[in-house]
Design an enzyme around this catalytic site. Sequence first.
Site, mmCIF file in Angstrom:
data_model
loop_
_atom_site.group_PDB
_atom_site.id
_atom_site.type_symbol
_atom_site.label_atom_id
_atom_site.label_comp_id
_atom_site.label_asym_id
_atom_site.label_seq_id
_atom_site.Cartn_x
_atom_site.Cartn_y
_atom_site.Cartn_z
ATOM 1 N N ASP A 159 0.841 -1.202 0.000
ATOM 2 C CA ASP A 159 0.000 0.000 0.000
ATOM 3 C C ASP A 159 0.877 1.254 0.000
ATOM 4 O O ASP A 159 1.728 1.434 0.880
ATOM 5 C CB ASP A 159 -0.903 -0.015 1.240
ATOM 6 C CG ASP A 159 -1.907 1.114 1.238
ATOM 7 O OD1 ASP A 159 -3.056 0.881 0.846
ATOM 8 O OD2 ASP A 159 -1.532 2.243 1.623
ATOM 9 N N LEU A 160 0.654 2.129 -0.967
ATOM 10 C CA LEU A 160 1.493 3.326 -1.096
ATOM 11 C C LEU A 160 1.339 4.262 0.096
ATOM 12 O O LEU A 160 2.300 4.918 0.510
ATOM 13 C CB LEU A 160 1.158 4.062 -2.390
ATOM 14 C CG LEU A 160 1.420 3.304 -3.694
ATOM 15 C CD1 LEU A 160 1.096 4.185 -4.894
ATOM 16 C CD2 LEU A 160 2.861 2.816 -3.769
#
Length: 206
Positions: A159-160
């Site tokens: 997840d960025l």
Amino acid sequence: VRPTKAQMAALKRRDPVLGARIKHLPSFPNFPVGVLRGPYFHVLARSIVYQQLATRAAATIYGRVRKLGPGPRFPTPAQMLALSDEELRGAGLSGNKAKALRDLASKIVSGELRLKGIARHEDAEVIRLLSTVWGIGEWTAQMFLIFKLGRLDIMPSGDLGVQNGLRILDGLDSRPSPDTLLLRAEVWRPLRSVAAWYLWRLTDTG
């Protein structure tokens, strides 16, 4: 599900840097909250709609899809299968997302995917089961585990937002790789979901 005070105190002791940030951020919620209290199908469908979209745009499309059903609630799996491609695309869904919603609904209606007892499975098995649906990968399954089932030890390393949160927390020059994040997250066990939530909050606040 919410961690105990003792668990939170232990997390802060194991990672004083994160602990210092937690003091200035909101308390970890007791998931599921709000719309995430709905049926499993609705929550998964919402996750599909929200994939890779800004929150406001995703909410608009989700609202349009919801109105396609015969009643005030989001369509059931059977009702979803009765909708035409034109109706789904007209609501703003991409072809891939329409395909994913149909595959999810189809597997539920056929009994291939049984959501009723999914909360009894271990994390890895939940991810495996949900990933049989076209368009649902590890990230979507992890969000389901955290926000719907309330699992406390999930680390969505791809997840960025979580990666950016760790960049802020540790003062890094760039976002860490998923592997680096997983190694860093070992100190947060068994509350990696909690740590991830606080990394999202750091990303939100800059």
